[in-house]
Design a protein around this motif. Structure first.
Motif, PDB file in Angstrom:
ATOM      1  N   PHE A  39      95.620  -6.678 -89.291  1.00 39.87           N
ATOM      2  CA  PHE A  39      95.584  -7.281 -90.627  1.00 39.87           C
ATOM      3  C   PHE A  39      94.141  -7.324 -91.138  1.00 39.87           C
ATOM      4  O   PHE A  39      93.207  -7.652 -90.395  1.00 39.87           O
ATOM      5  CB  PHE A  39      96.170  -8.701 -90.573  1.00 39.87           C
ATOM      6  N   GLU A  40      94.004  -6.988 -92.389  1.00 37.89           N
ATOM      7  CA  GLU A  40      92.666  -6.869 -92.972  1.00 37.89           C
ATOM      8  C   GLU A  40      91.926  -8.206 -92.974  1.00 37.89           C
ATOM      9  O   GLU A  40      90.708  -8.242 -92.804  1.00 37.89           O
ATOM     10  CB  GLU A  40      92.792  -6.340 -94.409  1.00 37.89           C
ATOM     11  N   VAL A  41      92.649  -9.288 -93.142  1.00 37.10           N
ATOM     12  CA  VAL A  41      92.008 -10.606 -93.223  1.00 37.10           C
ATOM     13  C   VAL A  41      91.352 -10.979 -91.890  1.00 37.10           C
ATOM     14  O   VAL A  41      90.242 -11.531 -91.854  1.00 37.10           O
ATOM     15  CB  VAL A  41      93.052 -11.675 -93.614  1.00 37.10           C
ATOM     16  N   THR A  42      92.021 -10.679 -90.802  1.00 36.31           N
ATOM     17  CA  THR A  42      91.530 -11.076 -89.479  1.00 36.31           C
ATOM     18  C   THR A  42      90.839  -9.949 -88.723  1.00 36.31           C
ATOM     19  O   THR A  42      90.298 -10.178 -87.639  1.00 36.31           O
ATOM     20  CB  THR A  42      92.697 -11.590 -88.625  1.00 36.31           C
ATOM     21  N   ALA A  43      90.870  -8.733 -89.272  1.00 32.37           N
ATOM     22  CA  ALA A  43      90.344  -7.576 -88.544  1.00 32.37           C
ATOM     23  C   ALA A  43      88.853  -7.723 -88.243  1.00 32.37           C
ATOM     24  O   ALA A  43      88.391  -7.379 -87.144  1.00 32.37           O
ATOM     25  CB  ALA A  43      90.594  -6.302 -89.333  1.00 32.37           C
ATOM     26  N   LYS A  44      88.084  -8.249 -89.194  1.00 34.49           N
ATOM     27  CA  LYS A  44      86.637  -8.361 -88.991  1.00 34.49           C
ATOM     28  C   LYS A  44      86.306  -9.300 -87.837  1.00 34.49           C
ATOM     29  O   LYS A  44      85.347  -9.076 -87.089  1.00 34.49           O
ATOM     30  CB  LYS A  44      85.974  -8.864 -90.272  1.00 34.49           C
ATOM     31  N   ILE A  45      87.098 -10.355 -87.695  1.00 33.18           N
ATOM     32  CA  ILE A  45      86.864 -11.294 -86.595  1.00 33.18           C
ATOM     33  C   ILE A  45      87.343 -10.688 -85.279  1.00 33.18           C
ATOM     34  O   ILE A  45      86.653 -10.762 -84.249  1.00 33.18           O
ATOM     35  CB  ILE A  45      87.588 -12.623 -86.861  1.00 33.18           C
ATOM     36  N   ALA A  46      88.525 -10.065 -85.301  1.00 33.40           N
ATOM     37  CA  ALA A  46      89.095  -9.510 -84.072  1.00 33.40           C
ATOM     38  C   ALA A  46      88.254  -8.364 -83.514  1.00 33.40           C
ATOM     39  O   ALA A  46      88.150  -8.205 -82.292  1.00 33.40           O
ATOM     40  CB  ALA A  46      90.520  -9.027 -84.333  1.00 33.40           C
ATOM     41  N   VAL A  47      87.651  -7.594 -84.397  1.00 33.42           N
ATOM     42  CA  VAL A  47      86.821  -6.465 -83.955  1.00 33.42           C
ATOM     43  C   VAL A  47      85.656  -6.945 -83.097  1.00 33.42           C
ATOM     44  O   VAL A  47      85.263  -6.290 -82.126  1.00 33.42           O
ATOM     45  CB  VAL A  47      86.317  -5.670 -85.183  1.00 33.42           C
ATOM     46  N   SER A  48      85.106  -8.106 -83.437  1.00 31.27           N
ATOM     47  CA  SER A  48      83.975  -8.650 -82.672  1.00 31.27           C
ATOM     48  C   SER A  48      84.362  -8.944 -81.223  1.00 31.27           C
ATOM     49  O   SER A  48      83.515  -8.909 -80.329  1.00 31.27           O
ATOM     50  CB  SER A  48      83.457  -9.932 -83.330  1.00 31.27           C
ATOM     51  N   PHE A  49      85.635  -9.225 -80.996  1.00 31.91           N
ATOM     52  CA  PHE A  49      86.099  -9.530 -79.642  1.00 31.91           C
ATOM     53  C   PHE A  49      86.492  -8.276 -78.866  1.00 31.91           C
ATOM     54  O   PHE A  49      86.225  -8.181 -77.666  1.00 31.91           O
ATOM     55  CB  PHE A  49      87.296 -10.480 -79.694  1.00 31.91           C
ATOM     56  N   VAL A  50      87.107  -7.326 -79.545  1.00 25.53           N
ATOM     57  CA  VAL A  50      87.722  -6.190 -78.851  1.00 25.53           C
ATOM     58  C   VAL A  50      86.758  -5.027 -78.665  1.00 25.53           C
ATOM     59  O   VAL A  50      86.749  -4.373 -77.607  1.00 25.53           O
ATOM     60  CB  VAL A  50      88.988  -5.733 -79.604  1.00 25.53           C
ATOM     61  N   THR A  51      85.946  -4.709 -79.672  1.00 27.16           N
ATOM     62  CA  THR A  51      85.081  -3.529 -79.619  1.00 27.16           C
ATOM     63  C   THR A  51      83.620  -3.925 -79.433  1.00 27.16           C
ATOM     64  O   THR A  51      83.216  -5.058 -79.697  1.00 27.16           O
ATOM     65  CB  THR A  51      85.218  -2.696 -80.898  1.00 27.16           C
ATOM     66  N   LEU A  52      82.817  -2.966 -78.991  1.00 23.29           N
ATOM     67  CA  LEU A  52      81.390  -3.199 -78.806  1.00 23.29           C
ATOM     68  C   LEU A  52      80.687  -3.272 -80.157  1.00 23.29           C
ATOM     69  O   LEU A  52      80.984  -2.497 -81.075  1.00 23.29           O
ATOM     70  CB  LEU A  52      80.768  -2.085 -77.963  1.00 23.29           C
ATOM     71  N   TYR A  54      76.922  -3.889 -82.586  1.00 27.30           N
ATOM     72  CA  TYR A  54      75.507  -3.505 -82.712  1.00 27.30           C
ATOM     73  C   TYR A  54      75.274  -2.038 -82.375  1.00 27.30           C
ATOM     74  O   TYR A  54      74.426  -1.690 -81.545  1.00 27.30           O
ATOM     75  CB  TYR A  54      74.624  -4.390 -81.815  1.00 27.30           C
ATOM     76  N   ASN A  55      76.032  -1.164 -83.002  1.00 23.23           N
ATOM     77  CA  ASN A  55      75.834   0.263 -82.812  1.00 23.23           C
ATOM     78  C   ASN A  55      74.816   0.800 -83.810  1.00 23.23           C
ATOM     79  O   ASN A  55      74.694   0.326 -84.935  1.00 23.23           O
ATOM     80  CB  ASN A  55      77.157   1.019 -82.954  1.00 23.23           C
ATOM     81  N   VAL A  56      74.069   1.803 -83.362  1.00 27.84           N
ATOM     82  CA  VAL A  56      73.052   2.457 -84.190  1.00 27.84           C
ATOM     83  C   VAL A  56      73.286   3.953 -84.090  1.00 27.84           C
ATOM     84  O   VAL A  56      73.382   4.507 -82.992  1.00 27.84           O
ATOM     85  CB  VAL A  56      71.631   2.115 -83.705  1.00 27.84           C
ATOM     86  N   TYR A  71      73.678   1.638 -78.651  1.00 28.89           N
ATOM     87  CA  TYR A  71      73.974   0.217 -78.871  1.00 28.89           C
ATOM     88  C   TYR A  71      72.812  -0.639 -78.384  1.00 28.89           C
ATOM     89  O   TYR A  71      72.092  -0.265 -77.451  1.00 28.89           O
ATOM     90  CB  TYR A  71      75.245  -0.191 -78.110  1.00 28.89           C
ATOM     91  N   HIS A  72      72.642  -1.798 -79.024  1.00 30.20           N
ATOM     92  CA  HIS A  72      71.760  -2.835 -78.498  1.00 30.20           C
ATOM     93  C   HIS A  72      72.574  -4.118 -78.399  1.00 30.20           C
ATOM     94  O   HIS A  72      73.749  -4.148 -78.745  1.00 30.20           O
ATOM     95  CB  HIS A  72      70.505  -3.010 -79.373  1.00 30.20           C
ATOM     96  N   TYR A  73      71.976  -5.184 -77.913  1.00 31.76           N
ATOM     97  CA  TYR A  73      72.740  -6.413 -77.680  1.00 31.76           C
ATOM     98  C   TYR A  73      72.462  -7.440 -78.757  1.00 31.76           C
ATOM     99  O   TYR A  73      71.488  -7.356 -79.513  1.00 31.76           O
ATOM    100  CB  TYR A  73      72.454  -6.994 -76.298  1.00 31.76           C
ATOM    101  N   GLY A  74      73.364  -8.447 -78.832  1.00 32.07           N
ATOM    102  CA  GLY A  74      73.233  -9.531 -79.793  1.00 32.07           C
ATOM    103  C   GLY A  74      74.205 -10.648 -79.460  1.00 32.07           C
ATOM    104  O   GLY A  74      74.933 -10.595 -78.460  1.00 32.07           O
ATOM    105  N   PHE A  75      74.245 -11.673 -80.312  1.00 27.92           N
ATOM    106  CA  PHE A  75      75.075 -12.849 -80.049  1.00 27.92           C
ATOM    107  C   PHE A  75      76.573 -12.523 -80.055  1.00 27.92           C
ATOM    108  O   PHE A  75      77.354 -13.189 -79.380  1.00 27.92           O
ATOM    109  CB  PHE A  75      74.787 -13.945 -81.082  1.00 27.92           C
ATOM    110  N   LYS A  76      76.978 -11.514 -80.807  1.00 25.62           N
ATOM    111  CA  LYS A  76      78.398 -11.169 -80.867  1.00 25.62           C
ATOM    112  C   LYS A  76      78.924 -10.635 -79.531  1.00 25.62           C
ATOM    113  O   LYS A  76      80.137 -10.575 -79.319  1.00 25.62           O
ATOM    114  CB  LYS A  76      78.657 -10.143 -81.967  1.00 25.62           C
ATOM    115  N   VAL A  81      82.489 -10.372 -74.377  1.00 26.79           N
ATOM    116  CA  VAL A  81      82.580 -10.789 -72.969  1.00 26.79           C
ATOM    117  C   VAL A  81      83.773 -11.711 -72.764  1.00 26.79           C
ATOM    118  O   VAL A  81      84.497 -11.598 -71.762  1.00 26.79           O
ATOM    119  CB  VAL A  81      81.267 -11.474 -72.527  1.00 26.79           C
ATOM    120  N   PHE A  82      84.010 -12.612 -73.722  1.00 30.17           N
ATOM    121  CA  PHE A  82      85.145 -13.536 -73.605  1.00 30.17           C
ATOM    122  C   PHE A  82      86.468 -12.779 -73.588  1.00 30.17           C
ATOM    123  O   PHE A  82      87.350 -13.066 -72.761  1.00 30.17           O
ATOM    124  CB  PHE A  82      85.137 -14.528 -74.766  1.00 30.17           C
ATOM    125  N   PHE A  83      86.627 -11.795 -74.474  1.00 34.60           N
ATOM    126  CA  PHE A  83      87.890 -11.053 -74.522  1.00 34.60           C
ATOM    127  C   PHE A  83      88.127 -10.297 -73.219  1.00 34.60           C
ATOM    128  O   PHE A  83      89.233 -10.333 -72.654  1.00 34.60           O
ATOM    129  CB  PHE A  83      87.893 -10.075 -75.696  1.00 34.60           C
TER     130      PHE A  83
END
Length: 372
Positions: A39-52, A54-56, A71-76, A81-83
């Motif tokens: 779902f488009e509404v929740t996709a932005k939040i779910a992506v942070s959990f499922v996919t890596l 900070y890609n460049v 990739y580099h690292y960040g708070f997301k 890691v939780f997922f």
């Protein structure tokens, strides 16, 4: 999902209910994040959990005109890691239910062996997967061919996909070990030991990841995981047949070699490689932590950890030798007892020890004279 068989139905939300159904509960939580991708509404939040994150995208150097992603690292990364910690809990339950528990029922282990067998079974699977995965990254990225790759072009802020995913998976697995202490009903006497080594893994892996020492950390992890894999496989073979102790001998030799290699690479990296670099100023924006205080702290942490591991190793070997000496003493005592019993029986057969003497056997008994 029905990962565990339930003979009894405990009260809902009780401790026993959560422990019996924790794999199903965690699976439902993980499914929520996966459904969020639809779902488009929740996709932005779910992506942070499922996919890596900070890609460049960088252009490929040389004749190729294709682009590649680093990739580099960040708070997301905490969300990712939780997922994958949830995924690790599910995989842990599947391996326990469909492999280890079935073997346990066939072997009829004692409570102590049952606990150690489960621990070695889980860790053997993890160490094998991590060793193969880490060795593949070292080979594909050519990090192991030259030691200078461990500190060349520091800071290593950009990582290939496999490298970043490897570190995310490592952190997720060792974080998952904390709730597993509750889910697996770990014995109280085993909890401090497991907390110590889990904390050490999280500390060192997170340190290498955050200080942009990912190449150096990967080499040490692959080396360490290979030795630990050998130990836990040897322990599984020992539980199946207590005469199988050759694996422990090979592990003891490689354990000492691994400690020496770890210390050598650490001194080479921090004492010579990074110490000789031109840029030795603290720059959080650029991810440069190459200053004297950080180098000394990192080297001291590694040396202290290796010293602690050697101390545990020496105690383990002394305990084994003591147990072996006790077993040999019992066997020797039993052998001596048998030989004495055999000698005693031999003497009895030959009329010794105050039984029937040669003279008594041949001389007739004196008959009583009847009185008239």
């Amino acid at each position: 999902m029905g990962l565990r068989k339930k003979n009894k139905t405990p009260p809902v939300f009780s401790h026993e209910f959560i422990i019996q159904n924790h794999a199903d509960i965690v699976s439902c939580v993980a499914m929520v994040f996966l459904l969020g991708l639809m779902f488009e509404v929740t996709a932005k939040i779910a992506v942070s959990f499922v996919t890596l994150q900070y890609n460049v995208t960088l252009p490929e150097t040389g004749e190729k005109v294709d682009q590649f992603i680093l990739y580099h690292y960040g708070f997301k990364d905490l969300a990712t890691v939780f997922f994958y910690m949830l995924v690790a809990i599910i995989l842990h339950a599947i391996l326990q239910e469909y492999v280890l528990d079935k073997i346990n029922r066939r072997m009829h282990f004692s409570k102590t062996k049952h606990s150690k067998f489960n621990e070695s079974g889980q860790l053997s699977a993890f160490y094998l997967a991590s060793f193969v995965w880490g060795a593949f990254i070292l080979a594909s990225e050519n990090y192991a061919s030259n030691p200078t790759h461990l500190w060349e072009s520091y800071p290593h802020t950009l990582m290939p996909f496999q490298m970043k995913f490897f570190y995310i998976a490592q952190l997720a697995y060792w974080f998952h070990a904390l709730p597993e202490l509750y889910f697996q009903k770990t014995r109280k006497e085993d909890i401090p030991r497991q907390l110590v080594y889990t904390s050490l893994y999280v500390f060192h892996i997170a340190g290498a990841y955050l200080l942009n020492l990912n190449r150096f950390g990967l080499v040490l992890l692959v080396l360490h995981y290979f030795v630990e894999l050998l130990f836990h496989v040897s322990r599984l073979l020992y539980f199946s047949n207590e005469k199988n102790e050759r694996g422990f001998t090979l592990w003891a030799f490689l354990f000492v070699v691994a400690r020496l290699l770890t210390l050598s690479l650490s001194v080479l990296t921090f004492g010579f490689g990074l110490a000789g670099a031109q840029n030795q100023s603290l720059d959080l924006t650029a991810g440069n932590f190459n200053i004297l205080a950080v180098r000394i702290s990192a080297l001291a942490a590694i040396c202290l950890t290796q010293a602690y591991m050697m101390w545990k190793f020496i105690n383990f070997q002394l305990k084994r030798w003591k147990e072996h000496a006790q077993i040999q003493a019992v066997k020797k005592k039993a052998t001596n007892t048998k030989s004495k019993a055999a000698k005693k029986g031999e003497n009895k057969a030959n009329g010794v020890n105050g039984t029937v003497s040669f003279e008594d056997r041949d001389s007739p008994r004196a008959k009583k004279v009847k009185s008239s």
